[in-house]
Design a protein around this motif. Structure first.
Motif, short mmCIF file in Angstrom:
data_model
loop_
_atom_site.label_atom_id
_atom_site.label_comp_id
_atom_site.label_asym_id
_atom_site.label_seq_id
_atom_site.Cartn_x
_atom_site.Cartn_y
_atom_site.Cartn_z
N LEU A 158 0.80 -1.19 0.07
CA LEU A 158 0.06 -0.11 0.14
C LEU A 158 0.87 1.22 -0.01
CD1 LEU A 158 -2.69 1.23 0.29
CD2 LEU A 158 -2.43 1.40 2.79
N HIS A 159 0.75 2.04 -1.13
CA HIS A 159 1.54 3.15 -1.24
C HIS A 159 0.46 4.39 -0.97
CE1 HIS A 159 4.36 6.48 -2.68
NE2 HIS A 159 3.46 6.68 -3.34
N ILE A 160 0.51 5.14 0.35
CA ILE A 160 -0.17 6.19 0.49
C ILE A 160 0.32 7.50 -0.33
CG2 ILE A 160 -1.65 7.40 2.47
CD1 ILE A 160 -1.09 4.88 4.06
N CYS A 161 -0.01 7.98 -1.22
CA CYS A 161 0.81 8.68 -2.04
C CYS A 161 0.97 10.18 -1.57
CB CYS A 161 0.39 8.69 -3.70
SG CYS A 161 1.40 9.45 -4.32
N GLY A 162 2.25 10.67 -1.38
CA GLY A 162 2.61 12.09 -1.01
C GLY A 162 3.28 12.71 -2.03
N PHE A 163 2.77 12.25 -3.30
CA PHE A 163 3.50 12.99 -4.49
C PHE A 163 3.12 14.58 -4.49
CE2 PHE A 163 2.62 14.38 -9.04
CZ PHE A 163 4.03 14.33 -9.48
N VAL B 206 6.75 -2.30 7.20
CA VAL B 206 7.06 -0.92 6.61
C VAL B 206 7.86 -0.76 5.59
CG1 VAL B 206 6.00 0.18 8.64
CG2 VAL B 206 8.39 -0.34 8.67
N LEU B 207 7.56 0.34 4.74
CA LEU B 207 8.56 0.30 3.67
C LEU B 207 9.01 1.79 3.32
CD1 LEU B 207 10.04 0.01 0.92
CD2 LEU B 207 7.74 -0.08 -0.26
N GLY B 208 10.14 2.38 3.64
CA GLY B 208 10.24 3.80 3.04
C GLY B 208 11.32 4.55 4.17
N GLY B 209 11.18 5.70 4.56
CA GLY B 209 11.83 6.48 5.51
C GLY B 209 12.65 7.36 4.74
N LEU B 210 13.03 7.08 3.63
CA LEU B 210 13.98 8.32 3.12
C LEU B 210 12.99 9.31 2.11
CD1 LEU B 210 16.47 5.73 1.29
CD2 LEU B 210 17.03 7.55 3.44
N GLY B 211 13.44 10.66 2.41
CA GLY B 211 12.69 11.63 1.47
C GLY B 211 12.85 11.45 0.06
N VAL C 45 2.09 -4.62 3.57
CA VAL C 45 3.19 -3.82 3.35
C VAL C 45 2.64 -2.31 3.30
CG1 VAL C 45 5.38 -3.24 2.52
CG2 VAL C 45 4.60 -5.46 2.54
N PHE C 46 3.15 -1.28 4.25
CA PHE C 46 2.66 -0.03 4.11
C PHE C 46 3.81 1.16 3.76
CE2 PHE C 46 -1.15 -1.64 5.90
CZ PHE C 46 -1.94 -0.33 6.17
N ASN C 47 3.65 1.99 2.78
CA ASN C 47 4.49 2.83 2.42
C ASN C 47 3.80 4.47 2.44
OD1 ASN C 47 5.78 4.15 -0.77
ND2 ASN C 47 7.17 4.12 1.24
N TRP C 48 4.52 5.27 2.95
CA TRP C 48 3.86 6.64 2.85
C TRP C 48 5.05 7.70 3.00
CZ3 TRP C 48 4.81 3.40 6.84
CH2 TRP C 48 5.34 3.95 8.09
N ALA C 49 4.38 8.98 2.94
CA ALA C 49 5.41 10.05 2.76
C ALA C 49 5.81 10.48 4.40
CB ALA C 49 4.75 11.29 2.19
N THR C 50 6.97 9.96 4.65
CA THR C 50 7.35 10.17 5.96
C THR C 50 7.66 11.77 6.44
OG1 THR C 50 9.75 9.64 5.41
CG2 THR C 50 8.23 7.91 6.55
N LYS C 51 8.00 12.47 5.28
CA LYS C 51 8.60 13.68 5.54
C LYS C 51 7.00 14.79 5.29
CE LYS C 51 12.70 12.64 5.21
NZ LYS C 51 13.38 12.38 6.44
N PHE C 52 6.12 14.47 4.87
CA PHE C 52 4.96 15.26 4.81
C PHE C 52 3.63 14.81 5.81
CE2 PHE C 52 7.02 15.60 0.57
CZ PHE C 52 7.13 16.97 0.58
#
Length: 343
Positions: A228-233, A274-279, A250-257
């Protein structure tokens, strides 16, 4: 391909990892929102650049790029921005060019990659797909305009918009089937709230979540893995707590926003993978940092989040000019984290 396939499987199964997987990706064309149809440039770009990128950065898993196929022509709709025209919408056929072109691209991409590489095809939620259709004739405009156009239509006639979203959901199921037939291993499901104050949580709960859940159920029925990509485009902000019960592993989101770090999201999403962490902007460390700075950022993420059910990635697609070497540095840092920490 990297040599941490077993640890990737552990990560997807929310188990402790010895080497932490990492994967990021970027677009292969100047503007992914251009509607390709049978434009050979986009087809060739998606097919030829995917294996080159994967080989260069050593991707631990691959989200196959489908630039040019973010939107399509709604069947029997002359003008999707016209509410009366939108009433005529019907499902596309399985031989629709949007599906057949993607089938060709995915089959060639899958064939070009190592058989052990775990591959995901990319699909968008009905809400996201529809709002981008509304600006398909002007792909260079700010995508925020798509949100305004969606809200305008919804204010005019909610029932027509909801019906259109229901039909689009059926078309997306056909797109998912195209990926399955092409041999992908899972689906990268991208969704996002409408970024307009006129579209509220009531719409999200009664319409968007219902249709997202329908697609998620279809994904889970046909694949063992879904992201699941919760998009912060483009700086979009989402209420992450609205997505907590989405049934993908699996969850992925915009950690910076979105206000939740990787470790905080691990708790919010009930200990899901969880997937991500980098801007993913030009100003973030993956683009601007040296090797030491990138390793330090990876170490900080893993110090906070742990190494169980964690995959390092980015908030969304990274800038096109992100140096491949920087991605390799990040992967090296993730892969060697436990070894360097003496774990």
């Amino acid at each position: 391909m990297s040599n941490i396939h077993d640890d990737l499987i552990k990560a997807f199964n929310n188990q402790e990892e010895s080497a932490i997987p990492l994967s990021v990706w970027h677009h292969f064309t100047p503007n992914e929102h251009v509607q390709a149809d049978d434009n050979q440039y986009f087809i060739d770009a998606d097919i030829t650049n995917e294996p080159k990128f994967v080989e260069s950065v050593g991707s631990d898993f691959v989200k196959l790029m489908n630039d040019g196929f973010f939107t399509y022509n709604l069947n029997d709709v002359e003008n999707p921005n016209n509410i009366d025209s939108l009433k005529n919408i019907t499902e596309i056929d399985e031989d629709n060019i949007w599906l057949t072109s993607q089938s060709k691209i995915l089959r060639e991409q899958v064939k070009s990659l190592d058989s052990d590489t775990i591959k995901f095809s990319n699909v968008f939620s009905a809400v996201t797909l529809f709002k981008w259709i509304l600006i398909a004739d002007q792909p260079d405009v700010d995508v925020e305009i798509a949100n305004e156009k969606f809200a305008d239509l919804y204010e005019k006639n909610p029932n027509v918009v909801i019906h259109a979203l229901e039909v689009i959901t059926k078309d997306i199921k056909k797109q998912i089937k195209v990926g399955q037939d092409a041999g992908v291993d899972g689906i990268f499901f991208s969704t996002q709230e409408i970024q307009d104050d006129r579209i509220d949580k009531e719409f999200f709960d009664k319409v968007q979540k219902r249709l997202d859940d329908e697609l998620i159920e279809y994904i889970n029925k046909n694949f063992d893995i879904g992201i699941l990509h919760i998009c912060g485009f483009a700086g979009a902000q989402n209420h992450l707590e609205w997505f907590v019960d989405y049934d993908l592993p699996v969850f992925n989101w915009a950690t910076k926003f979105d206000g939740y770090s990787l470790s905080e999201g691990k708790k919010l999403f009930k200990n899901k993978v969880v997937l991500g962490g980098l801007g993913n902007t030009e100003n973030d460390v993956l683009v601007t940092g040296n090797k030491e700075e990138i390793q330090s950022e990876i170490d900080k993420l893993l110090d906070e989040t742990g190494t169980t059910g964690v995959i390092i990635g980015a908030d969304c697609t990274v800038p096109r000019d992100t140096p491949d070497e920087h991605i390799r540095w990040a992967a090296e840092a993730a892969h060697t984290y436990n070894q360097r920490k003496g774990s």
